[in-house]
Design an enzyme around this catalytic site. Structure first.
Site, PDB file in Angstrom:
ATOM      1  N   HIS A  13       0.867  -1.186   0.000  1.00 26.10           N
ATOM      2  CA  HIS A  13       0.000   0.000   0.000  1.00 26.10           C
ATOM      3  C   HIS A  13       0.896   1.225   0.000  1.00 26.10           C
ATOM      4  O   HIS A  13       1.425   1.614   1.044  1.00 26.10           O
ATOM      5  CB  HIS A  13      -0.913   0.013   1.227  1.00 26.10           C
ATOM      6  CG  HIS A  13      -1.910   1.131   1.233  1.00 26.10           C
ATOM      7  ND1 HIS A  13      -3.227   0.947   1.532  1.00 26.10           N
ATOM      8  CD2 HIS A  13      -1.782   2.463   0.971  1.00 26.10           C
ATOM      9  CE1 HIS A  13      -3.882   2.107   1.465  1.00 26.10           C
ATOM     10  NE2 HIS A  13      -3.005   3.046   1.122  1.00 26.10           N
ATOM     11  N   HIS A  15       1.547   5.343  -1.606  1.00 25.50           N
ATOM     12  CA  HIS A  15       1.179   6.538  -2.352  1.00 25.50           C
ATOM     13  C   HIS A  15       2.455   7.193  -2.885  1.00 25.50           C
ATOM     14  O   HIS A  15       3.341   7.563  -2.105  1.00 25.50           O
ATOM     15  CB  HIS A  15       0.439   7.533  -1.454  1.00 25.50           C
ATOM     16  CG  HIS A  15      -0.865   7.022  -0.952  1.00 25.50           C
ATOM     17  ND1 HIS A  15      -2.035   7.149  -1.667  1.00 25.50           N
ATOM     18  CD2 HIS A  15      -1.192   6.367   0.190  1.00 25.50           C
ATOM     19  CE1 HIS A  15      -3.026   6.599  -0.986  1.00 25.50           C
ATOM     20  NE2 HIS A  15      -2.541   6.113   0.151  1.00 25.50           N
ATOM     21  N   LYS A  99      -8.959  -0.746  -6.157  1.00 24.76           N
ATOM     22  CA  LYS A  99      -9.065  -0.037  -4.898  1.00 24.76           C
ATOM     23  C   LYS A  99     -10.458   0.553  -4.715  1.00 24.76           C
ATOM     24  O   LYS A  99     -10.954   1.276  -5.574  1.00 24.76           O
ATOM     25  CB  LYS A  99      -8.021   1.085  -4.825  1.00 24.76           C
ATOM     26  CG  LYS A  99      -8.039   1.890  -3.523  1.00 24.76           C
ATOM     27  CD  LYS A  99      -7.723   1.008  -2.319  1.00 24.76           C
ATOM     28  CE  LYS A  99      -7.820   1.780  -1.010  1.00 24.76           C
ATOM     29  NZ  LYS A  99      -6.611   2.563  -0.720  1.00 24.76           N
ATOM     30  N   HIS A 136     -10.548   0.703   1.513  1.00 24.35           N
ATOM     31  CA  HIS A 136     -10.380   1.662   2.596  1.00 24.35           C
ATOM     32  C   HIS A 136     -11.610   1.476   3.465  1.00 24.35           C
ATOM     33  O   HIS A 136     -12.704   1.930   3.116  1.00 24.35           O
ATOM     34  CB  HIS A 136     -10.279   3.088   2.061  1.00 24.35           C
ATOM     35  CG  HIS A 136     -10.094   4.113   3.137  1.00 24.35           C
ATOM     36  ND1 HIS A 136      -8.916   4.813   3.312  1.00 24.35           N
ATOM     37  CD2 HIS A 136     -10.923   4.540   4.125  1.00 24.35           C
ATOM     38  CE1 HIS A 136      -9.038   5.633   4.351  1.00 24.35           C
ATOM     39  NE2 HIS A 136     -10.257   5.473   4.857  1.00 24.35           N
ATOM     40  N   HIS A 174      -4.723  -0.958   5.785  1.00 18.32           N
ATOM     41  CA  HIS A 174      -4.377  -0.145   6.957  1.00 18.32           C
ATOM     42  C   HIS A 174      -5.379  -0.309   8.098  1.00 18.32           C
ATOM     43  O   HIS A 174      -5.964   0.664   8.569  1.00 18.32           O
ATOM     44  CB  HIS A 174      -4.201   1.324   6.590  1.00 18.32           C
ATOM     45  CG  HIS A 174      -5.266   1.905   5.689  1.00 18.32           C
ATOM     46  ND1 HIS A 174      -6.620   1.772   5.912  1.00 18.32           N
ATOM     47  CD2 HIS A 174      -5.149   2.655   4.567  1.00 18.32           C
ATOM     48  CE1 HIS A 174      -7.294   2.402   4.968  1.00 18.32           C
ATOM     49  NE2 HIS A 174      -6.417   2.946   4.145  1.00 18.32           N
ATOM     50  N   ASP A 247       1.159   2.442   3.598  1.00 15.00           N
ATOM     51  CA  ASP A 247       0.308   3.623   3.397  1.00 15.00           C
ATOM     52  C   ASP A 247       1.140   4.888   3.523  1.00 15.00           C
ATOM     53  O   ASP A 247       0.648   5.935   3.965  1.00 15.00           O
ATOM     54  CB  ASP A 247      -0.868   3.636   4.382  1.00 15.00           C
ATOM     55  CG  ASP A 247      -1.942   4.666   4.012  1.00 15.00           C
ATOM     56  OD1 ASP A 247      -1.968   5.092   2.849  1.00 15.00           O
ATOM     57  OD2 ASP A 247      -2.732   5.045   4.892  1.00 15.00           O
TER      58      ASP A 247
END
Length: 345
Positions: A13, A15, A99, A136, A174, A247
């Site tokens: 995960h 970004h 996602k 999420h 997460h 994350d």
């Protein structure tokens, strides 16, 4: 034990953002990780195979010279996602997962899903072809307390979806609560969870007690200490359903330090040192390999990386306080404890 060697880890995960931000933060991941599952919540989001291809190409073009790193691409699920496009992207090997953001749940999630019945045909296609859904896991109902939104999501959204669509492979990303840990443990082989570096370290007091600390503000927000302990126990348990997804979420300091600051902790730089510290404190260093290097590939049906990394324990490691970008600094997550483990090879 003062030296450990494990297969080169993966980050399930991550970004990277885009443009100048991506160019600045990408080396912090490629230094230690072989692969990473790349989040698609750009502006505009990555919703088609063509957009995923273009984003992957930008990542590869930004890689540091000599880096050996594979970005694993995802598509952003919307109520307009076409099952045929998704199937083609999966069967071509372009994407590794899809996602799901509930609309408004986190950074750049405005294009997410509000009516889950509208994505049922896509989820059925995913179950048919074995393509994982990364969620999420928070509701966005304003009447639900922010500290309860993960547990409510399980009851209202995730469990009904999994009961209705048999065989859908789901990663709860997460996770932050004992509720989620317990649900994953009871969920069978089609359910797994990622745990972040920062949620293993901080609870909600670190954000709020003695003054607001915006660099510890993330979504899902950190919970009570009992929940942090549940995450540590799960991560260090050796159970294959739990694996690393940092994350790591870079934001410019100017965006974090605002009256309405951005959510996210940037942990790519020092994650392996932090994890070794956490696992050592639990007497579980021998299980770090599973959490960081084996359980994720096992769930996604990928080979474990052949390359190895070695960490050594010694004097405290010094990491930069921030990473410079063309637009300003990005603060590196501070674990509030000395880090004695460093990657040496």
């Amino acid at each position: 034990m003062t030296r450990i060697t494990l297969p080169r880890p993966d980050d399930w995960h991550l970004h990277l953002r885009d443009g100048a931000m991506m160019r600045a933060v990408l080396p912090e991941t490629t230094r230690d990780f072989a692969r990473a599952l790349i989040m698609p919540n750009l502006v505009p989001p990555v919703v088609t195979a063509a957009q995923a291809t273009a984003y992957r190409d930008r990542i590869l073009a930004a890689m540091p010279e000599g880096a050996d790193f594979q970005p694993l691409m995802t598509l952003y699920l919307t109520e307009e996602t076409e099952a045929a496009d998704l199937r083609a992207a999966a069967e071509s090997g372009l994407i590794t997962a899809v996602k799901l953001y509930p609309a408004g749940a986190t950074t750049n999630s405005a294009s997410g899903v509000s009516d889950f019945t509208r994505v049922k045909p896509v989820l059925e296609t995913m179950a048919e072809i074995g393509l994982p859904l990364c969620v999420h896991g928070e509701v966005t109902d304003p009447t639900v307390d922010i500290f309860d939104r993960e547990a409510v999501f399980i009851d209202r959204v995730l469990d009904p979806i999994r009961r209705e669509i048999a065989g859908l492979r789901v990663v709860m990303e997460h996770v932050t609560t004992r509720d989620a840990v317990d649900y994953v443990r009871a969920g069978g082989s089609d359910l797994a969870a990622t745990i972040t570096t920062h949620h293993l370290v901080i609870n909600r007091n670190h954000i709020l007690a003695g003054g607001i600390r915006p660099h510890y503000y993330c979504l899902p927000v950190a919970k009570r200490e009992e929940h942090r302990r549940a995450l540590v126990t799960a991560a260090t348990s050796g159970e294959a359903a739990f694996f690393l997804g940092t994350d790591s979420a870079p934001h410019l300091d100017s965006a974090k330090l605002m009256p309405c600051g951005c959510a996210g902790c940037f942990t790519a730089t020092n994650t392996l040192s932090i994890l070794a510290e956490v696992f050592e404190a639990e007497g579980a260093l021998e299980r770090l390999e599973g959490f960081a290097s084996r359980h994720g590939p096992g769930f996604y049906g990928l080979p474990v990386n052949e390359d190895r990394v070695t960490l050594e324990k010694g004097e405290p490691v010094s990491y930069p306080a921030a990473i410079a970008t063309e637009d300003g600094p990005v603060t590196v997550f501070d674990p509030m404890m000395p880090l004695h483990w460093r990657v040496v090879a």
